[in-house]
Design a protein around this motif. Structure first.
Motif, PDB file in Angstrom:
ATOM      1  N   ASN A 108       4.196 -26.419 -22.049  1.00  0.00           N
ATOM      2  CA  ASN A 108       3.241 -25.314 -21.918  1.00  0.00           C
ATOM      3  C   ASN A 108       3.932 -23.963 -22.029  1.00  0.00           C
ATOM      4  O   ASN A 108       3.406 -23.038 -22.647  1.00  0.00           O
ATOM      5  CB  ASN A 108       2.469 -25.415 -20.603  1.00  0.00           C
ATOM      6  CG  ASN A 108       1.370 -26.450 -20.672  1.00  0.00           C
ATOM      7  OD1 ASN A 108       0.787 -26.673 -21.722  1.00  0.00           O
ATOM      8  ND2 ASN A 108       1.101 -27.086 -19.557  1.00  0.00           N
ATOM      9  N   ALA A 109       5.124 -23.831 -21.465  1.00  0.00           N
ATOM     10  CA  ALA A 109       5.874 -22.580 -21.580  1.00  0.00           C
ATOM     11  C   ALA A 109       6.250 -22.320 -23.024  1.00  0.00           C
ATOM     12  O   ALA A 109       6.153 -21.184 -23.512  1.00  0.00           O
ATOM     13  CB  ALA A 109       7.128 -22.633 -20.706  1.00  0.00           C
ATOM     14  N   TRP A 110       6.655 -23.362 -23.756  1.00  0.00           N
ATOM     15  CA  TRP A 110       7.014 -23.196 -25.165  1.00  0.00           C
ATOM     16  C   TRP A 110       5.789 -22.805 -25.994  1.00  0.00           C
ATOM     17  O   TRP A 110       5.851 -21.899 -26.822  1.00  0.00           O
ATOM     18  CB  TRP A 110       7.632 -24.491 -25.712  1.00  0.00           C
ATOM     19  CG  TRP A 110       8.183 -24.309 -27.084  1.00  0.00           C
ATOM     20  CD1 TRP A 110       9.430 -23.888 -27.413  1.00  0.00           C
ATOM     21  CD2 TRP A 110       7.483 -24.492 -28.315  1.00  0.00           C
ATOM     22  NE1 TRP A 110       9.549 -23.815 -28.779  1.00  0.00           N
ATOM     23  CE2 TRP A 110       8.369 -24.180 -29.351  1.00  0.00           C
ATOM     24  CE3 TRP A 110       6.196 -24.900 -28.636  1.00  0.00           C
ATOM     25  CZ2 TRP A 110       8.014 -24.259 -30.696  1.00  0.00           C
ATOM     26  CZ3 TRP A 110       5.831 -24.969 -29.974  1.00  0.00           C
ATOM     27  CH2 TRP A 110       6.740 -24.652 -30.985  1.00  0.00           C
ATOM     28  N   ILE A 111       4.667 -23.471 -25.757  1.00  0.00           N
ATOM     29  CA  ILE A 111       3.431 -23.153 -26.483  1.00  0.00           C
ATOM     30  C   ILE A 111       3.008 -21.713 -26.209  1.00  0.00           C
ATOM     31  O   ILE A 111       2.644 -20.976 -27.135  1.00  0.00           O
ATOM     32  CB  ILE A 111       2.303 -24.146 -26.117  1.00  0.00           C
ATOM     33  CG1 ILE A 111       2.623 -25.522 -26.700  1.00  0.00           C
ATOM     34  CG2 ILE A 111       0.944 -23.645 -26.597  1.00  0.00           C
ATOM     35  CD1 ILE A 111       1.711 -26.631 -26.203  1.00  0.00           C
ATOM     36  N   ASN A 112       3.054 -21.281 -24.962  1.00  0.00           N
ATOM     37  CA  ASN A 112       2.696 -19.902 -24.629  1.00  0.00           C
ATOM     38  C   ASN A 112       3.634 -18.912 -25.311  1.00  0.00           C
ATOM     39  O   ASN A 112       3.199 -17.863 -25.783  1.00  0.00           O
ATOM     40  CB  ASN A 112       2.689 -19.695 -23.120  1.00  0.00           C
ATOM     41  CG  ASN A 112       1.526 -20.394 -22.454  1.00  0.00           C
ATOM     42  OD1 ASN A 112       0.499 -20.642 -23.067  1.00  0.00           O
ATOM     43  ND2 ASN A 112       1.692 -20.757 -21.191  1.00  0.00           N
ATOM     44  N   GLY A 113       4.924 -19.232 -25.378  1.00  0.00           N
ATOM     45  CA  GLY A 113       5.876 -18.376 -26.077  1.00  0.00           C
ATOM     46  C   GLY A 113       5.584 -18.313 -27.565  1.00  0.00           C
ATOM     47  O   GLY A 113       5.659 -17.242 -28.184  1.00  0.00           O
ATOM     48  N   ALA A 114       5.232 -19.455 -28.155  1.00  0.00           N
ATOM     49  CA  ALA A 114       4.889 -19.483 -29.583  1.00  0.00           C
ATOM     50  C   ALA A 114       3.631 -18.652 -29.851  1.00  0.00           C
ATOM     51  O   ALA A 114       3.574 -17.891 -30.822  1.00  0.00           O
ATOM     52  CB  ALA A 114       4.695 -20.914 -30.053  1.00  0.00           C
ATOM     53  N   LYS A 115       2.640 -18.786 -28.987  1.00  0.00           N
ATOM     54  CA  LYS A 115       1.416 -17.997 -29.147  1.00  0.00           C
ATOM     55  C   LYS A 115       1.684 -16.499 -29.019  1.00  0.00           C
ATOM     56  O   LYS A 115       1.031 -15.685 -29.654  1.00  0.00           O
ATOM     57  CB  LYS A 115       0.378 -18.417 -28.109  1.00  0.00           C
ATOM     58  CG  LYS A 115      -0.262 -19.751 -28.389  1.00  0.00           C
ATOM     59  CD  LYS A 115      -1.268 -20.097 -27.306  1.00  0.00           C
ATOM     60  CE  LYS A 115      -1.941 -21.411 -27.552  1.00  0.00           C
ATOM     61  NZ  LYS A 115      -2.913 -21.752 -26.484  1.00  0.00           N
ATOM     62  N   ALA A 116       2.666 -16.145 -28.193  1.00  0.00           N
ATOM     63  CA  ALA A 116       3.010 -14.735 -27.973  1.00  0.00           C
ATOM     64  C   ALA A 116       3.925 -14.189 -29.074  1.00  0.00           C
ATOM     65  O   ALA A 116       4.290 -13.019 -29.045  1.00  0.00           O
ATOM     66  CB  ALA A 116       3.666 -14.567 -26.612  1.00  0.00           C
TER      67      ALA A 116
END
Length: 64
Positions: free
Chosen positions: A48-56
């Motif tokens: 989830n942290a990686w996905i949020n970073g990718a989205k950002a």
């Protein structure tokens, strides 16, 4: 691993560009469908942290 239920990405294509994901307990498993023997294992929190970073846009410089 054989008992996991794998789900393909909706971005998968017919040319073997398929990413698959499965989960069991607190772990998440990610693999490419054309090489199912190589599996990346992580936790839900880390994914989830990686996905949020990718989205950002934190990883845009790798593909731009």
């Amino acid at each position: 691993m054989t008992q996991l239920t794998w789900q393909k990405s909706s971005f998968s294509t017919d040319q073997a560009n398929c990413l698959e994901i499965a989960s069991a307990e607190s772990l998440v498993y990610i693999r490419e469908s054309d090489d199912p023997t190589t599996v990346v294992t992580t936790t839900r929190a880390k994914l989830n942290a990686w996905i949020n970073g990718a989205k950002a846009g934190e990883f845009d410089h790798f593909i731009a």
